[in-house]
Structures are given as structure tokens and as C-alpha cells.
Design a protein around this motif. Structure first.
Motif, PDB file in Angstrom:
ATOM      1  N   ARG A   1      52.672  24.016  35.156  1.00  0.00           N
ATOM      2  CA  ARG A   1      51.387  24.441  34.606  1.00  0.00           C
ATOM      3  C   ARG A   1      51.552  25.731  33.804  1.00  0.00           C
ATOM      4  NH1 ARG A   1      51.277  22.516  39.317  1.00  0.00           N
ATOM      5  NH2 ARG A   1      51.295  24.490  40.433  1.00  0.00           N
ATOM      6  N   LYS A   2      52.793  26.246  33.727  1.00  0.00           N
ATOM      7  CA  LYS A   2      53.072  27.480  32.996  1.00  0.00           C
ATOM      8  C   LYS A   2      54.087  27.239  31.881  1.00  0.00           C
ATOM      9  CE  LYS A   2      52.038  30.456  36.858  1.00  0.00           C
ATOM     10  NZ  LYS A   2      52.428  31.619  37.636  1.00  0.00           N
ATOM     11  N   LYS A   3      54.069  26.054  31.291  1.00  0.00           N
ATOM     12  CA  LYS A   3      55.021  25.705  30.253  1.00  0.00           C
ATOM     13  C   LYS A   3      55.086  26.794  29.189  1.00  0.00           C
ATOM     14  CE  LYS A   3      54.205  20.729  30.657  1.00  0.00           C
ATOM     15  NZ  LYS A   3      52.984  20.676  31.446  1.00  0.00           N
ATOM     16  N   PRO A   4      56.226  27.160  28.685  1.00  0.00           N
ATOM     17  CA  PRO A   4      57.522  26.516  28.877  1.00  0.00           C
ATOM     18  C   PRO A   4      58.258  26.984  30.131  1.00  0.00           C
ATOM     19  CG  PRO A   4      57.799  28.299  27.325  1.00  0.00           C
ATOM     20  CD  PRO A   4      56.329  28.257  27.696  1.00  0.00           C
ATOM     21  N   PHE A   5      57.621  27.849  30.929  1.00  0.00           N
ATOM     22  CA  PHE A   5      58.298  28.398  32.104  1.00  0.00           C
ATOM     23  C   PHE A   5      58.125  27.492  33.321  1.00  0.00           C
ATOM     24  CE2 PHE A   5      57.045  31.908  29.337  1.00  0.00           C
ATOM     25  CZ  PHE A   5      58.298  32.411  29.051  1.00  0.00           C
ATOM     26  N   CYS A   6      59.063  27.577  34.230  1.00  0.00           N
ATOM     27  CA  CYS A   6      59.045  26.804  35.465  1.00  0.00           C
ATOM     28  C   CYS A   6      58.087  27.454  36.456  1.00  0.00           C
ATOM     29  CB  CYS A   6      60.460  26.766  36.057  1.00  0.00           C
ATOM     30  SG  CYS A   6      60.547  25.978  37.674  1.00  0.00           S
ATOM     31  N   ASP A   7      57.312  26.623  37.169  1.00  0.00           N
ATOM     32  CA  ASP A   7      56.480  27.118  38.265  1.00  0.00           C
ATOM     33  C   ASP A   7      56.817  26.386  39.570  1.00  0.00           C
ATOM     34  OD1 ASP A   7      55.318  24.602  38.042  1.00  0.00           O
ATOM     35  OD2 ASP A   7      53.302  25.346  37.627  1.00  0.00           O
TER      36      ASP A   7
ATOM     37  N   PRO B   1      58.885  26.475  21.693  1.00  0.00           N
ATOM     38  CA  PRO B   1      58.411  25.233  22.297  1.00  0.00           C
ATOM     39  C   PRO B   1      57.645  24.429  21.243  1.00  0.00           C
ATOM     40  CG  PRO B   1      57.704  27.160  23.569  1.00  0.00           C
ATOM     41  CD  PRO B   1      58.204  27.643  22.244  1.00  0.00           C
ATOM     42  N   LYS B   2      58.115  23.244  20.937  1.00  0.00           N
ATOM     43  CA  LYS B   2      57.419  22.392  19.979  1.00  0.00           C
ATOM     44  C   LYS B   2      56.220  21.748  20.676  1.00  0.00           C
ATOM     45  CE  LYS B   2      58.559  21.982  16.328  1.00  0.00           C
ATOM     46  NZ  LYS B   2      58.159  22.818  15.198  1.00  0.00           N
ATOM     47  N   PRO B   3      55.056  21.734  20.037  1.00  0.00           N
ATOM     48  CA  PRO B   3      53.893  21.110  20.668  1.00  0.00           C
ATOM     49  C   PRO B   3      54.211  19.668  21.074  1.00  0.00           C
ATOM     50  CG  PRO B   3      53.248  22.289  18.693  1.00  0.00           C
ATOM     51  CD  PRO B   3      54.756  22.272  18.716  1.00  0.00           C
ATOM     52  N   ASN B   4      53.985  19.371  22.341  1.00  0.00           N
ATOM     53  CA  ASN B   4      54.227  18.038  22.901  1.00  0.00           C
ATOM     54  C   ASN B   4      55.660  17.560  22.682  1.00  0.00           C
ATOM     55  OD1 ASN B   4      51.470  18.043  23.568  1.00  0.00           O
ATOM     56  ND2 ASN B   4      50.949  17.197  21.590  1.00  0.00           N
ATOM     57  N   GLY B   5      56.577  18.508  22.585  1.00  0.00           N
ATOM     58  CA  GLY B   5      57.970  18.164  22.325  1.00  0.00           C
ATOM     59  C   GLY B   5      58.943  19.088  23.026  1.00  0.00           C
ATOM     60  N   PRO B   6      60.164  19.146  22.517  1.00  0.00           N
ATOM     61  CA  PRO B   6      61.245  19.874  23.181  1.00  0.00           C
ATOM     62  C   PRO B   6      61.199  21.381  22.953  1.00  0.00           C
ATOM     63  CG  PRO B   6      62.035  18.957  21.138  1.00  0.00           C
ATOM     64  CD  PRO B   6      60.612  18.473  21.291  1.00  0.00           C
ATOM     65  N   LEU B   7      62.174  22.057  23.540  1.00  0.00           N
ATOM     66  CA  LEU B   7      62.402  23.476  23.311  1.00  0.00           C
ATOM     67  C   LEU B   7      63.482  23.613  22.253  1.00  0.00           C
ATOM     68  CD1 LEU B   7      62.607  24.768  26.997  1.00  0.00           C
ATOM     69  CD2 LEU B   7      60.701  25.092  25.392  1.00  0.00           C
ATOM     70  N   LEU B   8      63.177  24.279  21.158  1.00  0.00           N
ATOM     71  CA  LEU B   8      64.167  24.574  20.134  1.00  0.00           C
ATOM     72  C   LEU B   8      64.713  25.959  20.442  1.00  0.00           C
ATOM     73  CD1 LEU B   8      62.263  23.438  16.911  1.00  0.00           C
ATOM     74  CD2 LEU B   8      63.673  22.075  18.460  1.00  0.00           C
ATOM     75  N   ILE B   9      66.018  26.060  20.565  1.00  0.00           N
ATOM     76  CA  ILE B   9      66.638  27.330  20.925  1.00  0.00           C
ATOM     77  C   ILE B   9      67.647  27.710  19.855  1.00  0.00           C
ATOM     78  CG2 ILE B   9      68.055  28.520  22.641  1.00  0.00           C
ATOM     79  CD1 ILE B   9      66.665  26.963  24.780  1.00  0.00           C
ATOM     80  N   SER B  10      67.572  28.974  19.421  1.00  0.00           N
ATOM     81  CA  SER B  10      68.560  29.483  18.483  1.00  0.00           C
ATOM     82  C   SER B  10      69.059  30.823  18.991  1.00  0.00           C
ATOM     83  CB  SER B  10      67.972  29.610  17.079  1.00  0.00           C
ATOM     84  OG  SER B  10      66.916  30.546  17.065  1.00  0.00           O
ATOM     85  N   GLY B  11      70.336  31.052  18.781  1.00  0.00           N
ATOM     86  CA  GLY B  11      71.003  32.254  19.256  1.00  0.00           C
ATOM     87  C   GLY B  11      72.300  31.859  19.927  1.00  0.00           C
ATOM     88  N   ASN B  12      73.132  32.814  20.192  1.00  0.00           N
ATOM     89  CA  ASN B  12      74.423  32.548  20.826  1.00  0.00           C
ATOM     90  C   ASN B  12      74.198  32.248  22.301  1.00  0.00           C
ATOM     91  OD1 ASN B  12      75.739  33.260  18.375  1.00  0.00           O
ATOM     92  ND2 ASN B  12      75.358  35.390  18.904  1.00  0.00           N
ATOM     93  N   LEU B  13      74.684  31.082  22.744  1.00  0.00           N
ATOM     94  CA  LEU B  13      74.379  30.640  24.090  1.00  0.00           C
ATOM     95  C   LEU B  13      75.493  29.762  24.637  1.00  0.00           C
ATOM     96  CD1 LEU B  13      71.930  30.859  26.040  1.00  0.00           C
ATOM     97  CD2 LEU B  13      71.099  28.741  25.058  1.00  0.00           C
ATOM     98  N   GLU B  14      75.894  30.042  25.864  1.00  0.00           N
ATOM     99  CA  GLU B  14      76.827  29.174  26.573  1.00  0.00           C
ATOM    100  C   GLU B  14      76.035  28.409  27.622  1.00  0.00           C
ATOM    101  OE1 GLU B  14      80.534  30.900  27.753  1.00  0.00           O
ATOM    102  OE2 GLU B  14      80.764  31.905  25.813  1.00  0.00           O
TER     103      GLU B  14
END
Length: 162
Positions: A69-75, A108-121
Motif C-alpha cells: 500500500r506504500k508503492k514503490p516501497f515495501c510494507d 516508478p512507471k504508472p501501472n508498470g515496472p521500476l525504471l532504475i538508472s545509476g551504477n548498481l550491482e
């Protein structure tokens, strides 16, 4: 005070924070940005995090079950929902990033996925590096056959992010 600071650093969601009153150094950004894929749970990220341009601090847990209920965060809705997803996705060939830290932007794309940009492992639940990226598209509907990545299932299942 050091023990309390360590407790906060171990909190994957960033819900436990602290402010030093003893003049000691506060939490610093990590040398390597990491997103950890949690078994049957969220994505835990440790990096300088910005969601839609808003600073979220250095730690957060991102919903990947679609029920929060707290998208994009986990509750923690994944527990009641019986969400099942491996914390050990298949390794993908990737090159070591030239720069392994810096800001990570989440859109967070509306009704869709999380787009992430930046250096990430991207790291498995057991700590195995499974991918190194500067851009990724993560599932947040809980239905992808390619978790933690999006495969377009949000459209098929009618996922609603609001």
C-alpha cells in the motif's frame, strides 16, 4: 553510540536512522551501490536513492510483489500475499563497472515496472553478484517470469500502481 549506528546501518529499509549527537561521523554513501534480491520478499537497495527526483536517503526496500500500500516501497504485504520469488536469480554476464557508486534514480512507471538508472550491482540473497548495470527495469507487479526483471506481465494481469 557506535552500536546504535551499526543497528541503523543494518536496517535494509532505512526505517531506522540516526543523528549523531557526539560529533561522530554519520552514515556515508556506500563504496558500491547494491540491490539485494530478497527470497520471497522485496528488493533492498543501499545507495544514494532518488525516487522521481526526491532524495530517499541511503537505504530502502522496494516492493516486488505488487501488494504494498506504500508503492514503490515495501510494507511487508508480501508475507500475507504468500509472494514466492527466488532470492537466487540466474547470473548474467556483466563487466565490472568503472564507477560503482553515485546516485541511483528510480522512476516508478504508472501501472508498470521500476525504471532504475545509476551504477548498481544486483546481488542474490546469499551475496552472489548476479549482474552489474547502469540501467535496469525491475518487476513490481509480482508476476514476471523473469524476476527480478520486468517481462511485461503487468499489462497482462492489469497491475495498478495507485
Amino acid at each position: 553510540s557506535e552500536a546504535m549506528a551499526q543497528l541503523a546501518h543494518n536496517c535494509p529499509s532505512g526505517a531506522i536512522t540516526y543523528e549523531r549527537a557526539d560529533g561522530g561521523k554519520g552514515e556515508v554513501p556506500p563504496l558500491v551501490n547494491i540491490v539485494r534480491v530478497r527470497e520471497n520478499g522485496p528488493l533492498s537497495i543501499n545507495a544514494p536513492i532518488f525516487v522521481d527526483g526526491v532524495d530517499q536517503g541511503l537505504r530502502a526496500t522496494l516492493c516486488r510483489c505488487g501488494q504494498s500500500r506504500k508503492k514503490p516501497f515495501c510494507d511487508s504485504s508480501h508475507t500475507a500475499a504468500g509472494f514466492v520469488a527466488s532470492g537466487e536469480p540466474a547470473k548474467q554476464e556483466s563487466q565490472t563497472l568503472e564507477l560503482r557508486n553515485g546516485p541511483v534514480n528510480i522512476t516508478p512507471k504508472p501501472n508498470g515496472p521500476l525504471l532504475i538508472s545509476g551504477n548498481l550491482e544486483i546481488v542474490s540473497g546469499t551475496g552472489r553478484t548476479i549482474n552489474r548495470v547502469t540501467k535496469a527495469v525491475f518487476c513490481r507487479c509480482g508476476n514476471s517470469a523473469n524476476k527480478p526483471y520486468c517481462d511485461g506481465s503487468h499489462t497482462r494481469v492489469g497491475f495498478k500502481s495507485e
